[in-house]
Design an enzyme around this catalytic site. Sequence first.
Site, PDB file in Angstrom:
ATOM      1  N   ASP A 262       0.850  -1.201   0.000  1.00  0.00           N
ATOM      2  CA  ASP A 262       0.000   0.000   0.000  1.00  0.00           C
ATOM      3  C   ASP A 262       0.886   1.251   0.000  1.00  0.00           C
ATOM      4  O   ASP A 262       0.392   2.374  -0.120  1.00  0.00           O
ATOM      5  CB  ASP A 262      -0.991  -0.004   1.166  1.00  0.00           C
ATOM      6  CG  ASP A 262      -0.327   0.075   2.524  1.00  0.00           C
ATOM      7  OD1 ASP A 262       0.910  -0.098   2.599  1.00  0.00           O
ATOM      8  OD2 ASP A 262      -1.032   0.304   3.529  1.00  0.00           O
ATOM      9  N   SER A 263       2.218   1.047   0.080  1.00  0.00           N
ATOM     10  CA  SER A 263       3.156   2.157  -0.107  1.00  0.00           C
ATOM     11  C   SER A 263       2.996   2.768  -1.496  1.00  0.00           C
ATOM     12  O   SER A 263       3.552   3.837  -1.764  1.00  0.00           O
ATOM     13  CB  SER A 263       4.600   1.667   0.087  1.00  0.00           C
ATOM     14  OG  SER A 263       4.831   0.496  -0.676  1.00  0.00           O
TER      15      SER A 263
ATOM     16  N   ASP B  50      -1.287  -6.238  -0.686  1.00  0.00           N
ATOM     17  CA  ASP B  50      -1.373  -5.582   0.625  1.00  0.00           C
ATOM     18  C   ASP B  50      -2.788  -5.044   0.841  1.00  0.00           C
ATOM     19  O   ASP B  50      -3.327  -4.336  -0.024  1.00  0.00           O
ATOM     20  CB  ASP B  50      -0.378  -4.407   0.627  1.00  0.00           C
ATOM     21  CG  ASP B  50       0.095  -4.054   2.017  1.00  0.00           C
ATOM     22  OD1 ASP B  50      -0.298  -4.728   2.983  1.00  0.00           O
ATOM     23  OD2 ASP B  50       0.889  -3.096   2.125  1.00  0.00           O
TER      24      ASP B  50
ATOM     25  N   LYS C 287      -1.403  -9.459   2.733  1.00  0.00           N
ATOM     26  CA  LYS C 287      -0.777  -8.980   3.975  1.00  0.00           C
ATOM     27  C   LYS C 287      -1.719  -7.996   4.652  1.00  0.00           C
ATOM     28  O   LYS C 287      -2.428  -7.250   3.968  1.00  0.00           O
ATOM     29  CB  LYS C 287       0.563  -8.276   3.655  1.00  0.00           C
ATOM     30  CG  LYS C 287       1.190  -7.598   4.868  1.00  0.00           C
ATOM     31  CD  LYS C 287       2.586  -7.089   4.595  1.00  0.00           C
ATOM     32  CE  LYS C 287       2.653  -5.681   4.048  1.00  0.00           C
ATOM     33  NZ  LYS C 287       2.060  -4.625   4.907  1.00  0.00           N
TER      34      LYS C 287
ATOM     35  N   GLU D  67      -1.903  -5.281   8.301  1.00  0.00           N
ATOM     36  CA  GLU D  67      -1.204  -4.689   9.453  1.00  0.00           C
ATOM     37  C   GLU D  67      -1.930  -5.017  10.752  1.00  0.00           C
ATOM     38  O   GLU D  67      -3.159  -4.928  10.829  1.00  0.00           O
ATOM     39  CB  GLU D  67      -1.121  -3.166   9.302  1.00  0.00           C
ATOM     40  CG  GLU D  67      -0.224  -2.716   8.171  1.00  0.00           C
ATOM     41  CD  GLU D  67      -0.072  -1.190   8.108  1.00  0.00           C
ATOM     42  OE1 GLU D  67      -0.532  -0.478   9.033  1.00  0.00           O
ATOM     43  OE2 GLU D  67       0.513  -0.712   7.124  1.00  0.00           O
TER      44      GLU D  67
ATOM     45  N   GLU E 273       8.314  -3.895  11.015  1.00  0.00           N
ATOM     46  CA  GLU E 273       8.710  -2.588  10.479  1.00  0.00           C
ATOM     47  C   GLU E 273       9.173  -1.672  11.609  1.00  0.00           C
ATOM     48  O   GLU E 273       8.434  -1.435  12.580  1.00  0.00           O
ATOM     49  CB  GLU E 273       7.543  -1.943   9.722  1.00  0.00           C
ATOM     50  CG  GLU E 273       7.933  -0.558   9.177  1.00  0.00           C
ATOM     51  CD  GLU E 273       7.056  -0.055   8.048  1.00  0.00           C
ATOM     52  OE1 GLU E 273       6.130  -0.766   7.626  1.00  0.00           O
ATOM     53  OE2 GLU E 273       7.321   1.077   7.592  1.00  0.00           O
TER      54      GLU E 273
HETATM   55  O1  KIV Z   1       3.382  -1.129   1.818  1.00  0.00           O
HETATM   56  C1  KIV Z   1       4.543  -1.526   1.898  1.00  0.00           C
HETATM   57  O2  KIV Z   1       5.376  -1.284   1.031  1.00  0.00           O
HETATM   58  C2  KIV Z   1       4.913  -2.295   3.082  1.00  0.00           C
HETATM   59  C3  KIV Z   1       6.349  -2.635   3.251  1.00  0.00           C
HETATM   60  C4  KIV Z   1       7.105  -1.437   3.624  1.00  0.00           C
HETATM   61  C5  KIV Z   1       6.545  -3.752   4.210  1.00  0.00           C
HETATM   62  O3  KIV Z   1       4.081  -2.618   3.863  1.00  0.00           O
END
Ligand code: KIV
Length: 286
Positions: free
Chosen positions: A45-46, A84, A114, A116, A184
């Site tokens: 989600d980055s 994510d 994934k 959080e 993280e």
């Molecule tokens: O969204 C992302 O890129 C992440 C990584 C930094 C682990 O969650």
Amino acid sequence: MAEFKIPELRRKKERGEPIVSLTAYDLFTAHLARDAGVDFVLVGDSMANVIQGHSTTVPVSLEEVIYHTRIVVRALPDMLVIGDMPFGTFKVSADETVHNALALFKETGCGAVKMEGADESNLDAIARLKRIGVPVMGHLGLLPQRVHATGGYRIQGRTEKSRQRLLAEALALQDAGAFAVVLECVESRCAEAITRALKVPTIGIGSGPHTDGQILVIHDALGMHAEYLPSFARHFAQLYTEGLKGVREYADAVRAHTFPGPGEYTMVPQKAGADGESDNEGAQTA
Ligand code: KIV
């Protein structure tokens, strides 16, 4: 098949072989990761930061993550690609989390998702997803989706209380069925202790050298930003600087009338009396 790569991550941990991972969002970043032989990619989600230009990861939508994950899965049919789950698509309730994780998994063909955090609704959803056949990677420590609530980006696990909480959360994620846990910005000795306590691999970012693997946002790793670099990242290349040099050279060449040059365009031979155009006419390169 990509999803069959998950047991290999556990074997790497058992053999003490570092797991290498990166984020990817499109064909270019996916193919860089594939051709360098990284073990898995995360469509993070980055993307909210590095693709969309937002200051946090909060605004990115499930549809946008699905769009980018589909591209990366198409680019990497033989690699483990993890999608994510964006802010607001989990934690609200376990039912909603399962529903949204299934959408991400089914609509993209990714090998895992994934999410959080390790609150009750996540743990319940992870266990249900595991039964259905959707592998889940956990994510603890600094949770970028919660920066508004926590007041910023800070190292986690500095106090005994915080260390104990992180360890308990990591064990709870493993017990619920998570196949790996991202740590993280977790203080290095705390990350090491969690790594030792878990049977499933830990993947660190900003958490020191003692996790089972590392992940970086590919834009940080390759210097793809104009200015920004998190303190824990390293530029292994300078793509922005190189790219800027190339774009400047292109602009200079156009302005100096040196591009396109001989061999870089097509010229139709002039025939005496020819006054029309046809798509089927023979062409010749200058
Ligand atoms: O969204 C992302 O890129 C992440 C990584 C930094 C682990 O969650």
